[in-house]
Design a protein around this motif. Sequence first.
Motif, PDB file in Angstrom:
ATOM      1  N   GLU A  17       0.898  -1.257   0.023  1.00 32.00           N
ATOM      2  CA  GLU A  17      -0.025  -0.036  -0.043  1.00 32.00           C
ATOM      3  C   GLU A  17       0.881   1.323   0.150  1.00 32.00           C
ATOM      4  N   PRO A  18       0.602   2.151  -0.537  1.00 35.17           N
ATOM      5  CA  PRO A  18       1.138   3.704  -0.507  1.00 35.17           C
ATOM      6  C   PRO A  18       1.479   3.850   0.834  1.00 35.17           C
ATOM      7  N   PHE A  19       2.766   4.354   1.018  1.00 42.17           N
ATOM      8  CA  PHE A  19       3.700   5.001   2.545  1.00 42.17           C
ATOM      9  C   PHE A  19       3.587   6.242   2.491  1.00 42.17           C
ATOM     10  N   LYS A  20       2.810   6.927   3.280  1.00 45.26           N
ATOM     11  CA  LYS A  20       2.559   8.421   3.245  1.00 45.26           C
ATOM     12  C   LYS A  20       3.279   9.009   4.357  1.00 45.26           C
ATOM     13  N   SER A  22       5.286  13.095   5.925  1.00 48.76           N
ATOM     14  CA  SER A  22       5.025  14.711   5.525  1.00 48.76           C
ATOM     15  C   SER A  22       5.764  15.214   4.178  1.00 48.76           C
ATOM     16  N   PHE A  23       6.577  14.366   3.882  1.00 46.89           N
ATOM     17  CA  PHE A  23       7.419  14.975   2.499  1.00 46.89           C
ATOM     18  C   PHE A  23       7.100  14.078   1.322  1.00 46.89           C
ATOM     19  N   GLY A  24       5.886  13.193   1.476  1.00 45.83           N
ATOM     20  CA  GLY A  24       5.410  12.616   0.204  1.00 45.83           C
ATOM     21  C   GLY A  24       5.125  11.036   0.227  1.00 45.83           C
ATOM     22  N   THR A  25       4.634  10.567  -0.890  1.00 48.93           N
ATOM     23  CA  THR A  25       4.109   9.229  -0.760  1.00 48.93           C
ATOM     24  C   THR A  25       5.010   8.239  -1.717  1.00 48.93           C
ATOM     25  N   ILE A  26       5.010   7.031  -1.287  1.00 47.93           N
ATOM     26  CA  ILE A  26       5.637   6.056  -2.347  1.00 47.93           C
ATOM     27  C   ILE A  26       4.788   4.823  -2.440  1.00 47.93           C
ATOM     28  N   GLN A  27       4.790   4.354  -3.447  1.00 48.93           N
ATOM     29  CA  GLN A  27       4.150   3.268  -3.895  1.00 48.93           C
ATOM     30  C   GLN A  27       5.176   2.301  -4.555  1.00 48.93           C
ATOM     31  N   ASP A  28       5.790   2.459  -5.603  1.00 49.90           N
ATOM     32  CA  ASP A  28       6.968   1.531  -6.103  1.00 49.90           C
ATOM     33  C   ASP A  28       8.250   2.198  -5.603  1.00 49.90           C
ATOM     34  N   LYS A  29       9.126   1.021  -5.182  1.00 51.05           N
ATOM     35  CA  LYS A  29      10.361   1.384  -5.010  1.00 51.05           C
ATOM     36  C   LYS A  29      11.277   0.856  -5.948  1.00 51.05           C
ATOM     37  N   ASP A  30      12.012   1.689  -6.522  1.00 55.88           N
ATOM     38  CA  ASP A  30      13.179   1.256  -7.412  1.00 55.88           C
ATOM     39  C   ASP A  30      14.520   1.112  -6.466  1.00 55.88           C
TER      40      ASP A  30
END
Length: 369
Positions: A17-20, A22-30
């Motif tokens: 699931e997206p990880f949110k 204070s500085f943004g949201t991550i869904q895909d990790k390169d």
Amino acid sequence: MIIKKVIMNHVKMRLHEPFKTSFGTIQDKDFALLEVVDENGTTGWGESVALPDPTYTEETFKTSWHILEDFLIPVLLDKEISHPDEVEEIFSPIRRNYMAKAAIEGAVWDLYAKRKNLSLAAALGGTKKKIAAGISIGIQQSKEELLNKIAGYIDEGYKRVKIKIKPGMDIEVIKAVRSRFPDVPLMADANSAYTLEDIDHLRKLDEFNLLMIEQPLGVHDILDHAKLQQSIKTPICLDESIQSLNDAKNAIELGSCQIINIKIGRVGGLSPARQIHQYCKDKGIAVWCGGMLEAGIGRAFNIAISSLENFTLPGDTAGSSRYWKEDIITPEVVVQNGYIDVPSNIGIGFEPDRKRIQKYTVKTTIYNH
């Protein structure tokens, strides 16, 4: 040992699931997955932790790849190394770029441990057989959603809960959590979302008996953190502000924090992390290991460093299933009754699953002379 070849894979994995924050949201990790190969064909593994955007630090996945490919790998190839501590000095002409350095330095540590027939934890001087696991929860859509997630993780046995906060989503959120879970070890992570102008607001946290507030002010605001710590009872933990042993020395001398979060990637590798750990131990400052949404190999390094004596607070190293449908190691990292066993197998203690790695690999590049 002599590094004869480096294999670097660009791996892309999707979080549950997206990880949110204070500085943004991550869904895909390169991330870059590295193999360093010595003159005997023995392989050590490493994993980069840089995020896609320069929000946590100035590094990104793309800049880390560039620094690894064009600077770090060339200087390491055919280099004879007696101990992984030497890598920090080899890389010293290249400024900062700590996450890139940590990715390949970790692979050298894994290789070294295998050559010495030791677990990575033992090679680092770790003594613990298991480590306490905490959970980090991103900003949720509603209080109820957050409370339900916390309840689930408490049921799973996690020893500490960390929630992300930011202006407008802080005091009332923590109040709701404390109302429902009055005794859970709880901390708040602000990711530099506040300034000294918020002292009166942040002082309101004192009534909630938090373990700590993590990185409330800006990355370079070590002086301001000292002023804030003098004004609030809640212990301050520094994260982004500590990128070197010197940073830790300055923060402790100034009274800017009572706790330090050591992230291997943020400080440049296992050797610097171990130095900071020892300095904090000598100064009576507690430390714990933070997470960077690692896949299995990066997670293995967090487990190994957390086996050192002064990692006295639960870290962010949750089980593999917390983030991934399937991890790239066997066995996967499992939390049992709030603890993770420190592996005793040689090296990182987990076996990279090459079939799964190939499944998520975008491209592979091989470097040798």
